[in-house]
Structures are given as structure tokens and as C-alpha cells.
Design a protein around this motif. Structure first.
Motif, PDB file in Angstrom:
ATOM      1  N   PRO A  33       0.667  -1.249   0.090  1.00 52.46           N
ATOM      2  CA  PRO A  33       0.001   0.008  -0.083  1.00 52.46           C
ATOM      3  C   PRO A  33       0.728   1.427   0.065  1.00 52.46           C
ATOM      4  O   PRO A  33       0.493   2.341  -0.595  1.00 52.46           O
ATOM      5  N   LYS A  34       1.825   1.229   0.469  1.00 48.67           N
ATOM      6  CA  LYS A  34       2.966   2.382   0.810  1.00 48.67           C
ATOM      7  C   LYS A  34       3.569   2.629  -0.548  1.00 48.67           C
ATOM      8  O   LYS A  34       3.903   1.958  -1.382  1.00 48.67           O
ATOM      9  N   CYS A  35       3.811   3.894  -0.937  1.00 46.06           N
ATOM     10  CA  CYS A  35       4.513   4.547  -1.995  1.00 46.06           C
ATOM     11  C   CYS A  35       5.642   5.596  -1.676  1.00 46.06           C
ATOM     12  O   CYS A  35       5.468   6.338  -0.695  1.00 46.06           O
ATOM     13  N   ASN A  36       6.761   5.592  -2.164  1.00 39.95           N
ATOM     14  CA  ASN A  36       7.735   6.473  -1.927  1.00 39.95           C
ATOM     15  C   ASN A  36       7.969   7.659  -3.082  1.00 39.95           C
ATOM     16  O   ASN A  36       8.867   8.302  -3.072  1.00 39.95           O
ATOM     17  N   VAL A  37       6.893   7.574  -4.042  1.00 37.95           N
ATOM     18  CA  VAL A  37       7.130   8.650  -5.137  1.00 37.95           C
ATOM     19  C   VAL A  37       5.512   8.996  -5.020  1.00 37.95           C
ATOM     20  O   VAL A  37       4.847   8.312  -5.469  1.00 37.95           O
ATOM     21  N   GLN A  38       5.400  10.422  -5.096  1.00 38.78           N
ATOM     22  CA  GLN A  38       3.979  10.748  -5.348  1.00 38.78           C
ATOM     23  C   GLN A  38       4.128  11.358  -6.761  1.00 38.78           C
ATOM     24  O   GLN A  38       4.525  12.608  -7.083  1.00 38.78           O
ATOM     25  N   CYS A  39       3.089  11.034  -7.611  1.00 40.11           N
ATOM     26  CA  CYS A  39       3.277  11.355  -9.057  1.00 40.11           C
ATOM     27  C   CYS A  39       1.948  12.044  -9.230  1.00 40.11           C
ATOM     28  O   CYS A  39       0.818  11.780  -8.538  1.00 40.11           O
ATOM     29  N   ASN A  40       2.011  13.085 -10.025  1.00 38.76           N
ATOM     30  CA  ASN A  40       0.952  13.982 -10.124  1.00 38.76           C
ATOM     31  C   ASN A  40      -0.253  13.306 -10.738  1.00 38.76           C
ATOM     32  O   ASN A  40      -1.534  14.369 -11.005  1.00 38.76           O
ATOM     33  N   PHE A  41      -0.114  12.220 -11.454  1.00 37.90           N
ATOM     34  CA  PHE A  41      -1.221  11.663 -11.879  1.00 37.90           C
ATOM     35  C   PHE A  41      -1.889  10.420 -11.072  1.00 37.90           C
ATOM     36  O   PHE A  41      -3.076   9.856 -11.499  1.00 37.90           O
ATOM     37  N   ASP A 146      14.745  13.515 -18.377  1.00 41.26           N
ATOM     38  CA  ASP A 146      15.125  15.031 -18.138  1.00 41.26           C
ATOM     39  C   ASP A 146      14.637  15.367 -16.964  1.00 41.26           C
ATOM     40  O   ASP A 146      13.490  15.504 -16.701  1.00 41.26           O
ATOM     41  N   PRO A 147      15.429  15.762 -15.764  1.00 40.76           N
ATOM     42  CA  PRO A 147      15.026  16.216 -14.608  1.00 40.76           C
ATOM     43  C   PRO A 147      14.137  17.473 -14.505  1.00 40.76           C
ATOM     44  O   PRO A 147      12.826  17.391 -13.819  1.00 40.76           O
ATOM     45  N   ALA A 148      14.152  18.161 -15.573  1.00 46.87           N
ATOM     46  CA  ALA A 148      13.195  19.534 -15.676  1.00 46.87           C
ATOM     47  C   ALA A 148      11.869  19.034 -15.768  1.00 46.87           C
ATOM     48  O   ALA A 148      10.664  19.420 -15.296  1.00 46.87           O
ATOM     49  N   THR A 149      11.675  18.010 -16.602  1.00 45.51           N
ATOM     50  CA  THR A 149      10.475  17.364 -16.894  1.00 45.51           C
ATOM     51  C   THR A 149       9.781  16.615 -15.949  1.00 45.51           C
ATOM     52  O   THR A 149       8.790  16.418 -15.533  1.00 45.51           O
ATOM     53  N   GLY A 150      10.683  15.784 -15.344  1.00 39.88           N
ATOM     54  CA  GLY A 150      10.377  14.933 -14.271  1.00 39.88           C
ATOM     55  C   GLY A 150       9.901  15.747 -13.155  1.00 39.88           C
ATOM     56  O   GLY A 150       8.954  15.317 -12.567  1.00 39.88           O
ATOM     57  N   ALA A 151      10.205  16.921 -12.782  1.00 35.01           N
ATOM     58  CA  ALA A 151       9.968  17.747 -11.839  1.00 35.01           C
ATOM     59  C   ALA A 151       8.492  18.162 -11.903  1.00 35.01           C
ATOM     60  O   ALA A 151       7.772  18.424 -10.839  1.00 35.01           O
ATOM     61  N   ARG A 200       0.845  17.945 -22.794  1.00 35.21           N
ATOM     62  CA  ARG A 200       1.568  18.834 -22.319  1.00 35.21           C
ATOM     63  C   ARG A 200       2.758  18.915 -21.224  1.00 35.21           C
ATOM     64  O   ARG A 200       3.477  19.879 -20.883  1.00 35.21           O
ATOM     65  N   VAL A 201       2.974  17.776 -20.868  1.00 35.96           N
ATOM     66  CA  VAL A 201       4.143  17.389 -19.747  1.00 35.96           C
ATOM     67  C   VAL A 201       5.180  16.527 -20.507  1.00 35.96           C
ATOM     68  O   VAL A 201       6.282  17.312 -20.535  1.00 35.96           O
ATOM     69  N   ASN A 202       4.885  15.462 -20.860  1.00 30.92           N
ATOM     70  CA  ASN A 202       5.999  14.593 -21.229  1.00 30.92           C
ATOM     71  C   ASN A 202       5.683  14.019 -22.661  1.00 30.92           C
ATOM     72  O   ASN A 202       6.595  13.026 -23.104  1.00 30.92           O
ATOM     73  N   GLU A 203       4.831  14.403 -23.284  1.00 33.30           N
ATOM     74  CA  GLU A 203       4.359  13.820 -24.598  1.00 33.30           C
ATOM     75  C   GLU A 203       5.245  13.821 -25.681  1.00 33.30           C
ATOM     76  O   GLU A 203       5.267  12.907 -26.647  1.00 33.30           O
ATOM     77  N   HIS A 204       6.146  14.982 -25.724  1.00 40.62           N
ATOM     78  CA  HIS A 204       7.081  15.074 -26.785  1.00 40.62           C
ATOM     79  C   HIS A 204       8.434  14.680 -26.203  1.00 40.62           C
ATOM     80  O   HIS A 204       9.671  14.835 -26.880  1.00 40.62           O
ATOM     81  N   HIS A 205       8.541  14.178 -24.947  1.00 43.27           N
ATOM     82  CA  HIS A 205       9.938  13.641 -24.499  1.00 43.27           C
ATOM     83  C   HIS A 205       9.751  12.037 -24.422  1.00 43.27           C
ATOM     84  O   HIS A 205      10.680  11.404 -23.982  1.00 43.27           O
ATOM     85  N   VAL A 206       8.750  11.393 -24.770  1.00 42.84           N
ATOM     86  CA  VAL A 206       8.924   9.845 -24.614  1.00 42.84           C
ATOM     87  C   VAL A 206       9.786   9.053 -25.577  1.00 42.84           C
ATOM     88  O   VAL A 206      10.152   8.255 -25.017  1.00 42.84           O
ATOM     89  N   GLY A 231      -9.098  14.587  -8.101  1.00 41.96           N
ATOM     90  CA  GLY A 231      -8.301  14.824  -6.870  1.00 41.96           C
ATOM     91  C   GLY A 231      -6.618  14.694  -7.235  1.00 41.96           C
ATOM     92  O   GLY A 231      -6.083  15.097  -6.341  1.00 41.96           O
ATOM     93  N   THR A 232      -6.243  14.891  -8.176  1.00 41.67           N
ATOM     94  CA  THR A 232      -5.035  14.868  -8.800  1.00 41.67           C
ATOM     95  C   THR A 232      -4.456  16.113  -9.714  1.00 41.67           C
ATOM     96  O   THR A 232      -5.474  16.827 -10.075  1.00 41.67           O
ATOM     97  N   PRO A 233      -3.094  16.591  -9.536  1.00 39.10           N
ATOM     98  CA  PRO A 233      -3.088  17.818 -10.353  1.00 39.10           C
ATOM     99  C   PRO A 233      -3.270  17.842 -11.738  1.00 39.10           C
ATOM    100  O   PRO A 233      -3.431  18.842 -12.505  1.00 39.10           O
ATOM    101  N   TYR A 234      -3.434  16.287 -12.469  1.00 45.98           N
ATOM    102  CA  TYR A 234      -3.748  16.336 -13.782  1.00 45.98           C
ATOM    103  C   TYR A 234      -5.161  15.875 -14.268  1.00 45.98           C
ATOM    104  O   TYR A 234      -5.547  15.561 -15.056  1.00 45.98           O
ATOM    105  N   GLU A 235      -6.043  16.278 -13.022  1.00 50.63           N
ATOM    106  CA  GLU A 235      -7.413  15.702 -13.329  1.00 50.63           C
ATOM    107  C   GLU A 235      -8.086  16.460 -14.494  1.00 50.63           C
ATOM    108  O   GLU A 235      -8.991  16.129 -15.289  1.00 50.63           O
ATOM    109  N   ASP A 236      -7.782  17.633 -14.914  1.00 49.15           N
ATOM    110  CA  ASP A 236      -8.232  18.584 -15.937  1.00 49.15           C
ATOM    111  C   ASP A 236      -7.509  18.315 -17.251  1.00 49.15           C
ATOM    112  O   ASP A 236      -7.792  18.840 -18.420  1.00 49.15           O
TER     113      ASP A 236
END
Length: 415
Positions: A33-41, A146-151, A200-206, A231-236
Motif C-alpha cells: 500500500p505504501k509509495c515512496n514517490v508521489q506522481c501528479n497523476f 530529463d529532470p526538468a520534465t520529471g519535476a 503538455r508535460v512529457n508527450e514530446h519527451h517519450v 483529486g490529482t493535479p492532472y485531473e483536468d
């Protein structure tokens, strides 16, 4: 260096061979159940029995319960070739539960293909043990190189008792993923890389991700369309279309083989790909049957909504159903059990005339004890009258009210 001599039959793995997806099944054991990374999706708090996406589970299992779950599924399905752990958090944010489960499965079912799906942050130290257990396939989710994209994808990264944010966190995660993929390949383990395609986030980075992981020796990439979750930053954001994904896979296939038949499995999926049965194979998820007393106990702070964690309960509203109407019997004081040595068995004694307990959350320990004493326990949030009507009429509880059972998510202990 010692490597595994296990020779798995990859042709039977439905995730790695599209032709086998209609013939051979898989099961995911939701012990992490636990996670060590919080993804925005990602939002793992909500369960919909008809939704197939990573992170969704009806119930979190203990390792011993996971083996029972597998045994039951094996009897029911008969075609389960693959046993995997894919959440609902990250397996190696829960390494004890993950490794114990794999050990139990390997000991009883040595011929099963074993899989793990991870973000790669904390897996490296466990790779030698995974190889000894003949774990043949590992999925590592890499959404950016790319860390900037990952951020922009990760809210935070938790590692070594410290939390990292922004570019620093994304850079650390990539370093750990890079080392993990290399180490997995050194041990002869097949590596699939999952990449969530986010408009808008990583679609051109895949393509950069594909090129990078191919260089590390990864065997296949699975590009997954974003599922916007409330309930996530990417819900819209919007979900990339099938046409969008065909273009993405065509471009990335220049660098690495592409998986094109992903069913975006739940963390408790079982059966053929795309045929998720959920974690309770005997009963419909959300459908509750009475097997003891005629009353229902409800954890509510105001009499209107089911909104209280089991661990925080001091009184429970007791309801019955008469002449097609829901009737409140009493607000029963159960505060005495909070300091009892055997808290949950004491609670069952106070609810001897009840058959069902409805709470907003319930941890795995009380859930196990209460169910062992014959209670139907369900984690739900929503209108008391609506949910009770479904329960008393033995219909499915509305899917949007179901929450995760076995993981109280309160940040405190109920022991």
C-alpha cells in the motif's frame, strides 16, 4: 557473479506476448500500500470495481492472505501462469511484504512466472534476492529522463528518510532507475519500461525515454495513455486518443520494442488480460450479505454521512430496516474498547447483534479480526441513507462511495 538459471516460458506471459493474452491469465497480489514517490497523476485512495488502472484495489492483503487469494484464484481460473505484485503503492516501499509474498508463492508454485512492477527508486538492493526467487520480469516506470520534465511529474520523492522535491527529486529518481535497470539486466531479468504519456508535460519527451532505456538494455516499452484522475493535479488534462498513442508507439518503436495490448491492470487484477475480477472472487465487490445479526453499525459523526475512521470511533449508529424504511435504533457507545487489551475482539462483543460494519477506513488488523468474527466490513464514504438502502436490500453499494479496505490511511496506528 552468480545469475539465475531459471528458463521461463515467456510465450505464456500475456504482457509480453499478445497472442497469449486470451489463453493464459495473471494475478496481481495487492500487498504493497505504501509509495515512496508521489506522481501528479496518481490517487490510490479511490476504488472503482469497474475501473482498470494501476493503483486501484479493493483491499490490501497480508502475505499470508495473498497466498490464500492465489490458491482460491487458481481453483477458480485454472489458467494463471503469472503472479505479480504491482501495488497499490510501490512494492519496494513495502519490501518486507513484497519479498515475503514472493517467497511464499515461489515455495508453493515454483513453476509460476513471477513479476514485479516498481518505480525503481528502492529496488536495487533486492535484485539479487529477486533473481534467486526466479523473478523473471520486472517493470520499471520511467516517465522522464530529463529532470526538468520529471519535476513536473513528481510532487515528491522519499528516499533514505529524506524527502526530495523538484529537479533534485527527479534527478535522484532517474539515477536510481538507471542503476536498477542495469542491475536487473546483469541478473538476466527481463525489463519492461512503463511510460505514462502526459499531454503538455512529457508527450514530446517519450522518444527520449525510449532511446535512453534502450541504451540501458531494457527489453520492451509500454507507453500508457494518461488517465486523468479526480483529486490529482492532472485531473483536468485529457486522455491521449488511440490515434495519439499509435503515433507515439510508432516513433518510440525506432528505439525499442513496443507493447501495444496493455489493459492498464488494477493492482488486484486476476484472470485473462482485461478481465479483472477484483480482490474478492467469491462476492461482487460492494455487495454485502447478512450472515449474523440483523443490524448495521455505521461510523458517522453527524448521522448524515459515513465519514469516520474505525480507529477513531467512540460511538456507532445502529440501524435496522423495517417496512421498507431505515430506522435508527441507537447511538451505541463503544469508547470502552479503545483502551482494551484486545480492542477489536472487544468491539465485536459490543456489536453482537450486528452483521455489517460501515466505516470510512479500516486498517488491516481490525479488518482481519472483525471478518474472522463474522462481520461484513466495508470502507465507504457518502450518504448514510443511500448506502444503507443498498446494504439492507443486498444490492451493490454505489461504486463512487467505495474506499480502500485494509489500509486506514490515517497516518496513525490503531494498535
Amino acid at each position: 557473479m552468480e545469475t539465475t538459471t531459471f528458463s521461463p516460458d515467456f510465450s505464456k506471459h500475456p504482457c509480453f506476448n499478445a497472442e497469449s493474452k486470451h489463453l493464459f491469465g495473471r494475478i496481481h497480489l495487492a500487498v504493497a500500500p505504501k509509495c515512496n514517490v508521489q506522481c501528479n497523476f496518481c490517487n490510490r485512495k479511490f476504488d472503482c470495481t469497474n475501473e482498470s488502472r494501476p493503483g486501484v484495489t479493493t483491499r490490501v492483503l497480508k502475505p499470508a492472505e495473498a497466498l490464500i487469494r492465489l490458491e482460491e484464484a487458481e481453483k477458480k481460473a485454472g489458467n494463471l501462469v503469472v503472479v505479480g505484485i504491482a501495488g497499490p503503492g510501490d512494492p519496494f516501499a513495502n519490501p518486507g511484504e513484497t519479498m515475503e509474498t514472493l517467497e511464499r508463492v515461489h515455495a508453493k508454485y515454483p513453476d509460476k512466472l513471477l513479476c514485479v512492477s516498481s518505480n525503481g527508486l528502492n529496488i536495487s538492493d533486492y535484485i539479487p534476492r529477486l533473481a534467486k526467487l526466479n523473478v523473471s520480469h520486472v517493470t520499471v516506470t520511467v516517465n522522464a529522463v530529463d529532470p526538468a520534465t520529471g519535476a513536473n511529474i513528481y510532487e515528491w520523492i522519499s528516499f533514505g528518510k529524506k524527502t526530495y522535491f523538484g529537479v533534485e527529486g527527479a534527478k535522484l529518481l532517474l539515477e536510481r532507475q538507471t542503476g536498477a535497470i542495469r542491475e536487473l539486466k546483469r541478473h538476466g531479468i527481463t525489463v519492461k519500461v512503463n511510460t505514462v504519456v502526459i499531454p503538455r508535460v512529457n508527450e514530446h519527451h517519450v522518444c527520449e525515454v525510449a532511446k535512453y532505456v534502450s541504451g540501458l538494455g531494457a527489453d520492451i516499452q509500454n507507453c500508457i495513455a494518461l488517465i486523468p484522475v479526480k483529486g490529482t493535479p492532472y485531473e483536468d488534462l485529457y486522455e491521449p486518443s488511440a490515434s495519439d498513442m499509435r503515433i507515439v508507439r510508432a516513433k518510440t518503436s525506432v528505439y525499442i520494442k513496443q507493447m501495444k495490448h496493455c489493459a492498464r491492470c488494477r493492482a488486484d487484477a486476476a484472470g485473462l488480460l482485461g478481465e479483472d475480477t477484483g480482490s474478492d472472487m467469491e462476492n461482487e465487490p460492494g455487495k454485502i450479505s447478512f450472515n449474523k445479526g440483523k443490524y448495521v453499525a455505521v461510523a458517522t459523526s453527524d448521522g448524515l454521512s459515513i465519514d469516520t475512521h474505525l480507529g477513531m470511533v467512540t460511538q456507532l449508529a445502529i440501524y435496522t430496516f423495517e417496512n421498507e424504511k431505515i430506522r435508527l435504533i441507537e447511538n451505541r457507545d463503544v469508547s470502552s474498547c479503545r483502551n482494551a487489551c484486545d480492542r477489536w475482539n472487544t468491539l465485536t462483543g459490543l456489536l453482537a447483534d450486528c452483521s455489517v460494519l460501515l466505516v470510512s477506513r479500516a486498517g488491516s488488523a481490525p479488518l482481519r479480526i472483525l471478518k474472522g468474527n463474522g462481520f461484513a466490513v466495508e470502507a465507504v464514504e457518502g450518504d448514510v441513507t443511500q448506502i444503507l438502502t443498498s446494504v439492507f436490500k443486498e444490492k451493490r453499494v454505489p461504486k463512487n462511495t467505495l474506499r480502500l479496505t485494509g489500509f486506514c490511511d490515517s497516518g496513525r496506528t490503531c494498535c
